[in-house]
Design a protein around this motif. Structure first.
Motif, PDB file in Angstrom:
ATOM      1  N   ILE A 129      14.461  -2.102   0.145  1.00 32.22           N
ATOM      2  CA  ILE A 129      14.376  -0.953  -0.364  1.00 32.22           C
ATOM      3  C   ILE A 129      14.189  -1.704  -2.009  1.00 32.22           C
ATOM      4  CG2 ILE A 129      16.209   0.505   0.372  1.00 32.22           C
ATOM      5  CD1 ILE A 129      18.354  -1.509  -1.541  1.00 32.22           C
ATOM      6  N   ARG A 130      13.961  -0.440  -3.122  1.00 29.45           N
ATOM      7  CA  ARG A 130      14.016  -1.384  -4.231  1.00 29.45           C
ATOM      8  C   ARG A 130      14.832  -2.147  -5.123  1.00 29.45           C
ATOM      9  NH1 ARG A 130       9.088   1.106  -4.755  1.00 29.45           N
ATOM     10  NH2 ARG A 130       9.386   3.460  -4.004  1.00 29.45           N
ATOM     11  N   SER A 131      14.690  -3.615  -4.914  1.00 25.42           N
ATOM     12  CA  SER A 131      16.416  -3.913  -5.490  1.00 25.42           C
ATOM     13  C   SER A 131      15.910  -4.785  -7.087  1.00 25.42           C
ATOM     14  CB  SER A 131      17.153  -4.892  -4.537  1.00 25.42           C
ATOM     15  OG  SER A 131      17.622  -4.166  -3.298  1.00 25.42           O
ATOM     16  N   PHE A 179       0.481  -0.947   0.242  1.00 26.37           N
ATOM     17  CA  PHE A 179      -0.037  -0.230  -0.166  1.00 26.37           C
ATOM     18  C   PHE A 179       0.606   0.862   0.217  1.00 26.37           C
ATOM     19  CE2 PHE A 179      -2.547  -3.394   2.030  1.00 26.37           C
ATOM     20  CZ  PHE A 179      -3.508  -3.142   1.193  1.00 26.37           C
ATOM     21  N   THR A 180       1.397   1.560  -0.537  1.00 28.17           N
ATOM     22  CA  THR A 180       2.458   2.367  -0.836  1.00 28.17           C
ATOM     23  C   THR A 180       2.457   2.761  -2.280  1.00 28.17           C
ATOM     24  OG1 THR A 180       4.410   1.261  -1.103  1.00 28.17           O
ATOM     25  CG2 THR A 180       4.741   2.032   1.172  1.00 28.17           C
ATOM     26  N   PRO A 181       2.604   4.008  -2.604  1.00 26.09           N
ATOM     27  CA  PRO A 181       2.354   4.525  -4.223  1.00 26.09           C
ATOM     28  C   PRO A 181       3.381   4.163  -4.730  1.00 26.09           C
ATOM     29  CG  PRO A 181       3.111   6.558  -2.342  1.00 26.09           C
ATOM     30  CD  PRO A 181       3.049   5.485  -1.585  1.00 26.09           C
ATOM     31  N   VAL A 182       4.363   4.894  -4.824  1.00 26.76           N
ATOM     32  CA  VAL A 182       5.751   4.387  -5.876  1.00 26.76           C
ATOM     33  C   VAL A 182       4.711   2.352  -6.420  1.00 26.76           C
ATOM     34  CG1 VAL A 182       7.724   4.414  -6.458  1.00 26.76           C
ATOM     35  CG2 VAL A 182       6.850   5.979  -5.848  1.00 26.76           C
ATOM     36  N   CYS A 183       5.096   1.564  -5.815  1.00 23.76           N
ATOM     37  CA  CYS A 183       5.067   0.156  -5.704  1.00 23.76           C
ATOM     38  C   CYS A 183       3.730  -0.321  -6.310  1.00 23.76           C
ATOM     39  CB  CYS A 183       5.090  -0.625  -4.081  1.00 23.76           C
ATOM     40  SG  CYS A 183       6.823  -0.060  -3.052  1.00 23.76           S
ATOM     41  N   THR A 184       2.807   0.423  -6.242  1.00 23.50           N
ATOM     42  CA  THR A 184       1.094  -0.011  -6.491  1.00 23.50           C
ATOM     43  C   THR A 184       1.782  -0.088  -8.459  1.00 23.50           C
ATOM     44  OG1 THR A 184       0.117   1.128  -4.726  1.00 23.50           O
ATOM     45  CG2 THR A 184      -0.253   0.869  -6.919  1.00 23.50           C
ATOM     46  N   PRO A 235      16.609   3.431  -4.584  1.00 26.47           N
ATOM     47  CA  PRO A 235      15.546   4.671  -3.262  1.00 26.47           C
ATOM     48  C   PRO A 235      14.418   4.041  -3.411  1.00 26.47           C
ATOM     49  CG  PRO A 235      16.427   6.009  -5.090  1.00 26.47           C
ATOM     50  CD  PRO A 235      17.250   4.265  -5.550  1.00 26.47           C
ATOM     51  N   ALA A 236      14.152   4.421  -2.192  1.00 32.75           N
ATOM     52  CA  ALA A 236      12.868   4.376  -2.032  1.00 32.75           C
ATOM     53  C   ALA A 236      11.407   5.355  -2.465  1.00 32.75           C
ATOM     54  CB  ALA A 236      12.027   4.383  -0.237  1.00 32.75           C
ATOM     55  N   SER A 237      12.218   6.339  -2.891  1.00 31.93           N
ATOM     56  CA  SER A 237      11.173   7.584  -3.501  1.00 31.93           C
ATOM     57  C   SER A 237      11.986   7.488  -5.132  1.00 31.93           C
ATOM     58  CB  SER A 237      12.051   8.628  -3.764  1.00 31.93           C
ATOM     59  OG  SER A 237      13.702   8.076  -3.951  1.00 31.93           O
TER      60      SER A 237
HETATM   61  C1  BEZ Z   1       6.874   4.207  -2.670  1.00 32.45           C
HETATM   62  O1  BEZ Z   1       6.443   3.199  -2.328  1.00 32.45           O
HETATM   63  O2  BEZ Z   1       5.414   4.976  -2.569  1.00 32.45           O
HETATM   64  C2  BEZ Z   1       7.193   4.864  -1.218  1.00 32.45           C
HETATM   65  C3  BEZ Z   1       7.383   3.464  -0.329  1.00 32.45           C
HETATM   66  C4  BEZ Z   1       8.341   3.348   1.398  1.00 32.45           C
HETATM   67  C5  BEZ Z   1       9.002   4.694   1.328  1.00 32.45           C
HETATM   68  C6  BEZ Z   1       8.964   5.963   0.050  1.00 32.45           C
HETATM   69  C7  BEZ Z   1       7.901   5.150  -0.970  1.00 32.45           C
END
Ligand code: BEZ
Length: 228
Positions: A134-136, A47-52, A153-155
């Protein structure tokens, strides 16, 4: 349960094995790999935006990975139940149909085993102070050798087309004695592998051209235009 990670993972390392719960059932990772290529990619949280957006994009591109004999598997540091609810959101928001497994790594054991945890950004922690995953991205070949490691990075969301491009480059390079230049995409000229002498290059690649003794380009002959 994941094994302890004894040495740092590098390109050429054997992908460590682990057992885990996933959204499609329990897996033994090496059995999951079988004789396929695998893209393993991790997410900080459900439920995080970028990951979605990322999971939706991987799901949409999955048929292209499948064509190349590549299985996708995601990971996020939450439970299977949470992943299941999140997948409903992902499919709704992105118009995808996520059907590949997502590993439930609430304890971050696999994340630790694969050195996916954020080290430098100490603010990137959950409410208990545990570093987010993190995003690996790991590309693993059928011999279970790690062929690519990416850390984002997460961002910053990843680029699924780039992951697919690396698969194409690796598979083409494994099949033929070539490497691929900057920004290469399938169909572009490739580079004759430095280990191939000009005499052999003439036989393998009749149209190769020498720009410098160490830089030799060639189109892939018609019967060699794909990795298969
Ligand atoms: C994201 O997936 O949006 C996210 C996850 C962790 C930290 C910042 C952004």
């Amino acid at each position: 349960m994941a094994e302890e990670r004894a040495t740092p993972l590098r390109l050429g390392s054997t992908a460590p094995n682990f057992k885990a719960e996933t959204t499609t059932g329990p897996i033994d990772f090496h059995e999951f790999i079988g004789d396929k290529w695998v893209v393993l990619f991790s997410h900080p949280e459900d439920f995080t935006p970028v990951c979605t957006t990322e999971l939706g994009a991987f799901a949409k591109l999955e048929p292209e990975f499948t064509k190349r004999g590549v299985k996708l598997i995601g990971l996020s540091a939450n439970t299977v139940g949470s992943h299941g609810d999140w997948i409903k959101d992902i499919d709704e928001v992105t118009g995808s149909k996520v059907s590949f497994p997502i590993i439930a790594d609430k304890e971050r054991k696999v994340a630790y085993l694969y050195d996916m945890l954020d080290y430098q950004d100490t603010t990137n922690v959950d409410e208990k102070g545990i570093a987010f995953t993190i995003r690996s991205v790991f590309i693993i070949d059928p011999k279970k050798t790690i062929r690519l490691i990416l850390s984002y990075p997460a961002s910053t969301g990843r680029n699924t087309a780039e992951v697919l491009r690396v698969v194409d480059s690796l598979q083409t390079g494994d099949k033929h004695k070539i490497t691929t230049p900057i920004n290469w995409v399938p169909g572009d000229d490739v580079i004759v592998h430095p280990a191939v002498k000009n005499e052999q290059a003439k036989e393998l690649f009749p149209d190769f051209r020498i720009v410098k003794p160490y830089l030799r380009f060639t189109p892939l002959p018609k019967d060699k235009t794909s990795a298969s």
